[in-house]
Design a protein around this motif. Structure first.
Motif, short mmCIF file in Angstrom:
data_model
loop_
_atom_site.label_atom_id
_atom_site.label_comp_id
_atom_site.label_asym_id
_atom_site.label_seq_id
_atom_site.Cartn_x
_atom_site.Cartn_y
_atom_site.Cartn_z
N ASN A 17 47.68 2.74 -19.03
CA ASN A 17 47.80 4.20 -18.95
C ASN A 17 48.69 4.59 -17.76
N LYS A 18 49.86 5.15 -18.06
CA LYS A 18 50.84 5.47 -17.01
C LYS A 18 50.29 6.52 -16.04
N ARG A 19 49.59 7.52 -16.58
CA ARG A 19 49.04 8.58 -15.71
C ARG A 19 48.07 7.99 -14.70
N VAL A 20 47.21 7.09 -15.16
CA VAL A 20 46.24 6.46 -14.27
C VAL A 20 46.95 5.61 -13.22
N LYS A 21 47.94 4.84 -13.65
CA LYS A 21 48.70 3.99 -12.72
C LYS A 21 49.36 4.84 -11.64
N ASP A 22 50.06 5.90 -12.08
CA ASP A 22 50.77 6.76 -11.12
C ASP A 22 49.81 7.41 -10.13
N CYS A 23 48.65 7.86 -10.63
CA CYS A 23 47.68 8.53 -9.75
C CYS A 23 47.05 7.53 -8.77
N PHE A 24 46.80 6.32 -9.24
CA PHE A 24 46.23 5.28 -8.38
C PHE A 24 47.20 4.96 -7.24
N GLU A 25 48.48 4.80 -7.58
CA GLU A 25 49.50 4.53 -6.55
C GLU A 25 49.63 5.70 -5.58
N ALA A 26 49.59 6.92 -6.13
CA ALA A 26 49.70 8.11 -5.28
C ALA A 26 48.52 8.23 -4.33
N ALA A 27 47.31 7.96 -4.83
CA ALA A 27 46.11 8.05 -3.98
C ALA A 27 46.18 7.06 -2.83
N ASN A 28 46.64 5.84 -3.10
CA ASN A 28 46.79 4.84 -2.05
C ASN A 28 47.84 5.26 -1.03
N ALA A 29 48.96 5.79 -1.53
CA ALA A 29 50.03 6.23 -0.63
C ALA A 29 49.57 7.40 0.24
N PHE A 30 48.88 8.36 -0.36
CA PHE A 30 48.38 9.51 0.40
C PHE A 30 47.37 9.07 1.45
N ARG A 31 46.48 8.14 1.08
CA ARG A 31 45.49 7.66 2.03
C ARG A 31 46.17 6.98 3.22
N ASP A 32 47.16 6.13 2.95
CA ASP A 32 47.87 5.44 4.03
C ASP A 32 48.57 6.43 4.94
N ARG A 33 49.21 7.44 4.32
CA ARG A 33 49.90 8.45 5.11
C ARG A 33 48.91 9.27 5.95
N PHE A 34 47.80 9.62 5.33
CA PHE A 34 46.77 10.41 6.01
C PHE A 34 46.18 9.64 7.18
N MET A 35 45.90 8.35 6.97
CA MET A 35 45.36 7.51 8.05
C MET A 35 46.38 7.35 9.17
#
Length: 206
Positions: free
Chosen positions: A182-200
């Protein structure tokens, strides 16, 4: 999702509805619509045939035709929770959140505790600036259907927008395991990880 009340129809109508549903589930949407229209010609008051037509048109992204079928169904039966659900879904796709919430609330009142109705209602509420209520209803939907990747993904996106990245990643990881292509799930999973890293990273430098 269609409303099945075949027991008040003769056997041949019930069998036709089952065939229409089977065609739809097999992705043969045009054939399913054709068979539903045949049934409707013979039985003009068959609400389920109209619901099936609407459901198939949604799968084909032909929303205007789906809406027309839903409104015809509601003229015959104002308690058609399936027609109201489909209209709510369509208005969500248009980001007309107020109308979507109205239809989905009405559908849920008629047919409570359906996980798919609750999923769409929770998503619409969250996007209609009722974030807490939306998340609570999405969690309810997930409790009723814990292996649904769509609900997991929707909830993950909501938690990501609330900056609860750990929870978002946990949910999206489960969704990815259930539906790895599922492309939507993949994209959201990658985005969540990227946002978390940026936020941290921002927290460390502040």
């Amino acid at each position: 999702m269609t409303q099945k009340q075949d027991n008040h129809y003769p056997d041949h109508v019930a069998q036709a509805l089952n065939q229409i549903e089977e065609l739809k589930l097999n992705g043969e949407h045009e054939e399913s619509i054709t068979e539903a229209e045949k049934l409707l010609f013979e039985n003009p008051d068959c609400v389920e045939a109209l619901e099936e037509i609407a459901d198939n048109y949604v799968s084909l992204d032909e929303y205007k035709k789906a809406e027309k079928a839903c409104h015809r169904a509601l003229k015959l039966d104002k308690e058609s929770y399936t027609a109201k659900y489909i209209l709510g879904f369509i208005h969500s796709q248009k980001q007309d959140w107020n109308t979507a919430v109205s239809y989905l609330k009405s559908s849920n009142t008629i047919h409570a505790n359906n996980p798919e109705i609750l999923r769409c209602l929770g998503w619409a509420l969250f996007n209609n600036k009722k974030r807490t209520q939306g998340i609570v209803i999405l969690e309810r939907s997930l409790n009723l259907d814990p292996e649904n990747p769509l609900t997991l993904c929707d909830l993950g996106i909501c938690y990501m927008q609330m900056k609860n990245f750990d929870k978002a990643i946990q949910l999206l990881k489960r969704a990815l395991k259930l539906d790895p292509d599922n492309k939507r799930v993949k994209d959201c999973f990658e985005a969540a990880n990227a946002f978390r890293d940026r936020f941290m990273g921002m927290k460390k430098t502040s």
